[in-house]
Design an enzyme around this catalytic site. Sequence first.
Site, PDB file in Angstrom:
ATOM      1  N   CYS A  13       0.943  -1.218  -0.113  1.00  0.00           N
ATOM      2  CA  CYS A  13      -0.052  -0.037  -0.021  1.00  0.00           C
ATOM      3  C   CYS A  13       0.870   1.235   0.078  1.00  0.00           C
ATOM      4  CB  CYS A  13      -0.942   0.058   0.997  1.00  0.00           C
ATOM      5  SG  CYS A  13      -2.302   1.239   0.989  1.00  0.00           S
ATOM      6  N   HIS A  55      -3.038  -4.915   1.449  1.00  0.00           N
ATOM      7  CA  HIS A  55      -2.346  -5.345   2.713  1.00  0.00           C
ATOM      8  C   HIS A  55      -2.231  -6.703   3.186  1.00  0.00           C
ATOM      9  CE1 HIS A  55      -2.329  -1.114   4.267  1.00  0.00           C
ATOM     10  NE2 HIS A  55      -3.321  -0.889   3.253  1.00  0.00           N
ATOM     11  N   GLU A  90      -0.476  -8.202   5.109  1.00  0.00           N
ATOM     12  CA  GLU A  90      -0.096  -8.334   6.670  1.00  0.00           C
ATOM     13  C   GLU A  90      -1.493  -8.159   7.573  1.00  0.00           C
ATOM     14  OE1 GLU A  90      -0.111  -3.930   5.740  1.00  0.00           O
ATOM     15  OE2 GLU A  90       0.200  -5.673   4.831  1.00  0.00           O
TER      16      GLU A  90
END
Length: 213
Positions: free
Chosen positions: A93, A192, A194
Amino acid sequence: MVSARSEPGSQAPQSPTVGVLALQGDVREHVRALTDVGAFVRPVRRPAELDDVDALVIPGGESTTISKLAETFELLEPIRKRIGDGMPTYGSCAGMIMLASEVLDGRPDQQSFAGIDMSVRRNAFGRQIDSFEAPVEIDGISGPAFHAVFIRAPWVERVGEGVRVLGRVTDGTAAGRIVAVRQGNLMATSFHPELTGDLRVHALFVDLVRAAA
């Protein structure tokens, strides 16, 4: 090919040391995911800490803030140099924006690490309220499509000849937009990984780091 879901485990004897740029953004989430796929992980806030890592992850967050803090902490030029010298780097991002050679709709004084030959449009998918999740097929990852989380996400409008497109949006009004790329030892996604339980993107990057070593 990276398997459908990498299993967490203890670090292998030759595990790489991966730094996470810890100025702002999803630092803890990246640390956890990288650890789970077998990397040694260290936060990076100072140039001396950058010297101790084999690779770097630039987390999602706010790209203009990361840009300003990188200058304040005297990391902008050292990171640019390490990237130029071949250090594997992954950005998610805001990290994708920081790796772009050209940032569209950014602040006039915004700087980047300029590692990947691409033009990225900041906040291209809309504001926070326009955040969404969607499946993305990623080249190099086997199994089901990656369930991608887009939050004030950029997209890539231009790539240079040396840039490989890894993933595009497949449905909706943004179908065809580029959301994952790789150039040499550099990798970036506009979403994202994560923030999900799926470790395949992080595993793909750690495999890249091991291959570069």
